[in-house]
Design a protein around this motif. Structure first.
Motif, PDB file in Angstrom:
ATOM      1  N   CYS A 170      -6.906   2.475  -1.518  1.00  9.18           N
ATOM      2  CA  CYS A 170      -7.254   0.908  -1.370  1.00  9.18           C
ATOM      3  C   CYS A 170      -8.311   1.040  -0.087  1.00  9.18           C
ATOM      4  O   CYS A 170      -9.040   0.011  -0.204  1.00  9.18           O
ATOM      5  N   ARG A 171      -8.388   1.880   0.845  1.00  9.84           N
ATOM      6  CA  ARG A 171      -9.174   1.856   1.812  1.00  9.84           C
ATOM      7  C   ARG A 171      -8.917   0.714   2.721  1.00  9.84           C
ATOM      8  O   ARG A 171      -9.806  -0.007   3.065  1.00  9.84           O
ATOM      9  N   VAL A 172      -7.626   0.521   3.016  1.00 15.13           N
ATOM     10  CA  VAL A 172      -7.311  -0.639   3.939  1.00 15.13           C
ATOM     11  C   VAL A 172      -6.591  -0.059   5.118  1.00 15.13           C
ATOM     12  O   VAL A 172      -6.055   1.133   4.673  1.00 15.13           O
ATOM     13  N   ASP A 173      -6.220  -0.821   6.063  1.00 14.04           N
ATOM     14  CA  ASP A 173      -5.469  -0.061   6.946  1.00 14.04           C
ATOM     15  C   ASP A 173      -3.846  -0.890   6.937  1.00 14.04           C
ATOM     16  O   ASP A 173      -3.896  -1.647   6.080  1.00 14.04           O
ATOM     17  N   ARG A 174      -2.976  -0.122   7.683  1.00 14.80           N
ATOM     18  CA  ARG A 174      -1.690  -0.775   7.476  1.00 14.80           C
ATOM     19  C   ARG A 174      -1.274  -1.983   7.748  1.00 14.80           C
ATOM     20  O   ARG A 174      -0.541  -2.655   7.179  1.00 14.80           O
ATOM     21  N   ALA A 175      -2.123  -2.518   8.829  1.00 15.44           N
ATOM     22  CA  ALA A 175      -1.898  -3.786   9.084  1.00 15.44           C
ATOM     23  C   ALA A 175      -2.311  -4.894   8.226  1.00 15.44           C
ATOM     24  O   ALA A 175      -1.370  -5.845   7.938  1.00 15.44           O
ATOM     25  N   PHE A 176      -3.008  -4.589   7.283  1.00 17.58           N
ATOM     26  CA  PHE A 176      -3.562  -5.480   6.235  1.00 17.58           C
ATOM     27  C   PHE A 176      -2.347  -5.455   5.010  1.00 17.58           C
ATOM     28  O   PHE A 176      -1.834  -6.533   4.688  1.00 17.58           O
ATOM     29  N   VAL A 177      -1.928  -4.331   4.933  1.00 18.25           N
ATOM     30  CA  VAL A 177      -0.820  -4.194   3.864  1.00 18.25           C
ATOM     31  C   VAL A 177       0.378  -4.928   4.504  1.00 18.25           C
ATOM     32  O   VAL A 177       1.147  -5.936   3.830  1.00 18.25           O
ATOM     33  N   HIS A 178       0.744  -4.916   5.866  1.00 15.37           N
ATOM     34  CA  HIS A 178       1.780  -5.454   6.331  1.00 15.37           C
ATOM     35  C   HIS A 178       1.564  -7.157   6.329  1.00 15.37           C
ATOM     36  O   HIS A 178       2.432  -7.947   5.923  1.00 15.37           O
ATOM     37  N   GLU A 203      12.143   1.196   0.737  1.00 14.52           N
ATOM     38  CA  GLU A 203      12.016   1.935   1.837  1.00 14.52           C
ATOM     39  C   GLU A 203      12.760   3.145   2.078  1.00 14.52           C
ATOM     40  O   GLU A 203      13.891   3.120   1.806  1.00 14.52           O
ATOM     41  N   ARG A 204      11.923   4.194   2.149  1.00 17.50           N
ATOM     42  CA  ARG A 204      12.631   5.514   2.441  1.00 17.50           C
ATOM     43  C   ARG A 204      11.823   6.176   3.789  1.00 17.50           C
ATOM     44  O   ARG A 204      10.815   6.281   4.040  1.00 17.50           O
ATOM     45  N   ASP A 205      12.870   6.693   4.486  1.00 15.97           N
ATOM     46  CA  ASP A 205      12.281   7.257   5.864  1.00 15.97           C
ATOM     47  C   ASP A 205      11.481   6.497   6.504  1.00 15.97           C
ATOM     48  O   ASP A 205      10.409   7.089   7.076  1.00 15.97           O
ATOM     49  N   ALA A 206      12.026   5.211   6.603  1.00 15.36           N
ATOM     50  CA  ALA A 206      11.022   4.431   7.540  1.00 15.36           C
ATOM     51  C   ALA A 206       9.571   4.187   6.978  1.00 15.36           C
ATOM     52  O   ALA A 206       8.816   3.637   7.582  1.00 15.36           O
ATOM     53  N   GLU A 207       9.601   4.466   5.578  1.00 13.12           N
ATOM     54  CA  GLU A 207       8.314   4.204   5.183  1.00 13.12           C
ATOM     55  C   GLU A 207       8.088   3.383   3.811  1.00 13.12           C
ATOM     56  O   GLU A 207       9.143   3.546   3.064  1.00 13.12           O
ATOM     57  N   TRP A 208       7.318   2.460   3.734  1.00  8.57           N
ATOM     58  CA  TRP A 208       7.407   1.620   2.283  1.00  8.57           C
ATOM     59  C   TRP A 208       6.626   2.576   1.322  1.00  8.57           C
ATOM     60  O   TRP A 208       5.685   3.118   1.584  1.00  8.57           O
ATOM     61  N   TYR A 209       7.159   2.267   0.133  1.00  7.15           N
ATOM     62  CA  TYR A 209       6.737   2.588  -1.337  1.00  7.15           C
ATOM     63  C   TYR A 209       6.170   1.491  -2.154  1.00  7.15           C
ATOM     64  O   TYR A 209       7.114   0.573  -2.016  1.00  7.15           O
ATOM     65  N   PHE A 210       4.979   1.492  -2.814  1.00  9.04           N
ATOM     66  CA  PHE A 210       4.916   0.416  -3.635  1.00  9.04           C
ATOM     67  C   PHE A 210       4.620   1.003  -5.062  1.00  9.04           C
ATOM     68  O   PHE A 210       4.184   2.010  -5.051  1.00  9.04           O
ATOM     69  N   ASP A 211       4.659   0.111  -6.026  1.00  2.34           N
ATOM     70  CA  ASP A 211       4.159   0.494  -7.272  1.00  2.34           C
ATOM     71  C   ASP A 211       2.872   0.151  -7.488  1.00  2.34           C
ATOM     72  O   ASP A 211       1.887  -0.192  -6.801  1.00  2.34           O
ATOM     73  N   GLY A 212       2.400   0.899  -8.882  1.00  5.39           N
ATOM     74  CA  GLY A 212       0.869   0.656  -9.258  1.00  5.39           C
ATOM     75  C   GLY A 212       0.350  -0.536  -9.232  1.00  5.39           C
ATOM     76  O   GLY A 212      -0.843  -0.944  -9.042  1.00  5.39           O
ATOM     77  N   VAL A 213       1.183  -1.478  -9.808  1.00  7.15           N
ATOM     78  CA  VAL A 213       0.767  -3.076  -9.890  1.00  7.15           C
ATOM     79  C   VAL A 213       0.529  -3.524  -8.481  1.00  7.15           C
ATOM     80  O   VAL A 213      -0.672  -4.523  -8.182  1.00  7.15           O
ATOM     81  N   SER A 214       1.456  -3.300  -7.447  1.00  8.71           N
ATOM     82  CA  SER A 214       0.970  -3.856  -6.047  1.00  8.71           C
ATOM     83  C   SER A 214      -0.314  -3.208  -5.507  1.00  8.71           C
ATOM     84  O   SER A 214      -0.917  -3.783  -4.907  1.00  8.71           O
ATOM     85  N   LEU A 215      -0.541  -1.862  -6.002  1.00  9.28           N
ATOM     86  CA  LEU A 215      -1.933  -1.322  -5.570  1.00  9.28           C
ATOM     87  C   LEU A 215      -2.955  -2.106  -6.080  1.00  9.28           C
ATOM     88  O   LEU A 215      -3.949  -2.277  -5.414  1.00  9.28           O
ATOM     89  N   VAL A 216      -3.014  -2.412  -7.090  1.00 13.09           N
ATOM     90  CA  VAL A 216      -4.052  -3.109  -7.708  1.00 13.09           C
ATOM     91  C   VAL A 216      -4.220  -4.604  -7.173  1.00 13.09           C
ATOM     92  O   VAL A 216      -5.459  -4.878  -6.879  1.00 13.09           O
ATOM     93  N   ARG A 217      -2.999  -5.095  -6.753  1.00 12.93           N
ATOM     94  CA  ARG A 217      -3.057  -6.442  -6.372  1.00 12.93           C
ATOM     95  C   ARG A 217      -3.540  -6.311  -4.813  1.00 12.93           C
ATOM     96  O   ARG A 217      -4.130  -7.321  -4.290  1.00 12.93           O
ATOM     97  N   ILE A 218      -3.449  -5.186  -4.015  1.00 13.32           N
ATOM     98  CA  ILE A 218      -3.869  -4.994  -2.690  1.00 13.32           C
ATOM     99  C   ILE A 218      -5.139  -4.945  -2.830  1.00 13.32           C
ATOM    100  O   ILE A 218      -6.341  -5.658  -2.024  1.00 13.32           O
ATOM    101  N   ARG A 219      -5.765  -4.399  -3.730  1.00 11.01           N
ATOM    102  CA  ARG A 219      -7.248  -4.201  -4.012  1.00 11.01           C
ATOM    103  C   ARG A 219      -8.078  -5.564  -4.010  1.00 11.01           C
ATOM    104  O   ARG A 219      -9.001  -5.868  -3.536  1.00 11.01           O
ATOM    105  N   LYS A 220      -7.380  -6.138  -5.059  1.00 13.75           N
ATOM    106  CA  LYS A 220      -7.879  -7.466  -5.385  1.00 13.75           C
ATOM    107  C   LYS A 220      -7.885  -8.531  -4.117  1.00 13.75           C
ATOM    108  O   LYS A 220      -8.861  -9.124  -4.054  1.00 13.75           O
ATOM    109  N   ALA A 221      -6.672  -8.422  -3.525  1.00  9.04           N
ATOM    110  CA  ALA A 221      -6.398  -9.393  -2.279  1.00  9.04           C
ATOM    111  C   ALA A 221      -7.693  -9.026  -1.155  1.00  9.04           C
ATOM    112  O   ALA A 221      -8.170  -9.877  -0.624  1.00  9.04           O
ATOM    113  N   TYR A 222      -7.886  -7.784  -0.772  1.00 10.06           N
ATOM    114  CA  TYR A 222      -8.771  -7.364  -0.102  1.00 10.06           C
ATOM    115  C   TYR A 222     -10.201  -7.977  -0.504  1.00 10.06           C
ATOM    116  O   TYR A 222     -10.825  -8.339   0.355  1.00 10.06           O
ATOM    117  N   ARG A 223     -10.301  -7.935  -1.877  1.00 14.56           N
ATOM    118  CA  ARG A 223     -11.713  -8.444  -2.199  1.00 14.56           C
ATOM    119  C   ARG A 223     -11.944  -9.784  -2.066  1.00 14.56           C
ATOM    120  O   ARG A 223     -12.851 -10.394  -1.514  1.00 14.56           O
TER     121      ARG A 223
END
Lengths: 93, 298
Positions: free
Chosen positions: A24-32, A45-65
């Motif tokens: 999505c070309r965004v930084d971690r802070a934006f996702v947080h 959450e696995r090994d202290a890392e978040w995992y997101f599904d594809g729907v969220s990925l599309v949503r992040i891009r939309k939110a960013y725009r």
């Protein structure tokens, strides 16, 4: 176009936070911030890392725009996405 | 290149106040934002509006633009005036995707990158009919894209791309085509293309995920006695056995006849034919009498 260059972004695919940021070309802070605002939710959450599904990925891009191109603040983005979902009739309940 | 009338783009008069220009821009940006808009050419309009505001919303750029004079017409052949110097740099808007007209006035908005530069991602909507989705034949998509010129400059062009709908995708979902976005500079990787799929409503079929639903009208005696009917599915006509004693609203499944492994569900609608002849009316009356007797004997 090679078959493996095509990826459906639905509930069945998973991306780590690192992959999300890269795709999505965004930084971690934006996702947080989006998670804090309730706009997206990590699937797990696995090994202290978040995992997101594809729907969220599309949503992040939309939110960013919406955030940067229309200068809407994050609560406004959350509201816009919710209303867009409702228009689509795919209320997330 | 052609002159662009930025005032016309924003729908304001020359000499309009800074505030009013901002209002006009905000209003149009919301109207044409590709994620919100239902206008067919939203993406292109959104870019035009953004470019117009990049100029008219900036005092220096607006002054330079106004100095060209008010006699220019939209689309008129334009050449930067002699002695024109590109004194502008930097962009508040954060995109390098401006028209040639803009670039001739204000220069390239991006510093020439030293290292490889990844191309920008692109966003598109693909609207298909249910039949196109079922057939999965490649569909041609036209995008407002960038082309990398020999001198390293980007130029806008209409990119045509044949897109094959990936199997299993549903209405409203997106898919990513790696490397099909805008080209990278200095040997950088191209961006990606994100496509949102929209399936147009169909008069005959309703879609629920990969399942297809349709209504079929049957006569009352067929519902009571059972029998075979012909059902139109996306893949063609299929014969379906209706069990005896079916009711209006009963749902029957045609396995695997939906989209990509989904099923086709048929909802029975019982249509009672109006009697036309006296013989038909007599039989209805007979049926009514028999039914009354049966009810009384219960």
């Amino acid at each position: 176009m090679r078959e493996d260059d095509v990826q459906i972004l639905n509930e069945r695919v998973t991306f780590s936070l690192r992959q999300v940021c890269q795709t999505c070309r965004v930084d971690r802070a934006f996702v947080h911030e989006l998670v804090a605002e309730g706009i997206i939710q990590p699937r797990e959450e696995r090994d202290a890392e978040w995992y997101f599904d594809g729907v969220s990925l599309v949503r992040i891009r939309k939110a960013y725009r919406l955030h940067y191109e229309l200068d809407v603040n994050l609560p406004g983005v959350a509201l816009a996405l919710e209303l867009l979902d409702r228009l689509e009739g795919k209320s997330r309940g | 290149m052609e002159y662009t009338d930025y005032y016309k783009t924003l729908g304001v008069e020359r000499g309009t106040s800074k505030e009013d220009i901002k209002h006009a821009y905000r209003r149009l940006a919301r109207k044409y934002h590709p994620d919100v808009s239902t206008e067919p050419d939203a993406e292109a309009r959104f870019k035009e509006v953004g470019e117009a505001y990049e100029v008219l919303g900036d005092e220096e750029k607006r002054e330079a633009y106004d100095n060209l004079g008010a006699n220019w017409q939209e689309g008129q052949n334009f050449r930067a005036p002699p002695g024109w110097e590109q004194q502008f740099s930097g962009s508040r808007f954060g995109t390098e995707d401006f028209s040639d007209f803009f670039e001739s006035m204000f220069g390239r908005q991006r510093q020439a990158p030293r290292g490889p530069q990844q191309g920008s991602d692109q966003q598109a909507t693909l609207e298909v009919t249910l039949h196109q989705l079922y057939a999965r034949e490649p569909i041609e998509l036209t995008l407002d894209a960038q082309k990398l010129m020999e001198d390293g400059r980007y130029q806008r062009h209409k990119k045509r791309l044949k897109v094959t709908i990936p199997p299993g995708i549903e209405h409203g979902q997106s898919f990513r085509l790696k490397g099909q976005g805008n080209p990278g500079g200095n040997g950088g990787q191209p961006g990606d293309l994100f496509i949102e799929l929209r399936v147009r409503p169909d008069p005959k079929f309703r879609l629920e995920g990969s399942d297809v639903h349709s209504d079929v009208t049957v006569a009352p005696w067929l519902a009571v006695l059972g029998g075979e009917i012909n059902v139109i599915t996306l893949g063609g006509n299929v014969s379906l056995k209706v069990p005896a004693g079916s009711k209006s609203g009963s749902r029957l499944r045609l396995k695997g006849r939906g989209l990509s492994g989904g099923d086709h569900y048929v909802t029975l609608q019982i249509d009672v034919p109006q009697p036309v002849t006296e013989a038909q009316r007599r039989l209805y009356r007979e049926l009514a009498n028999l039914q009354e007797k049966a009810d009384a004997g219960r």
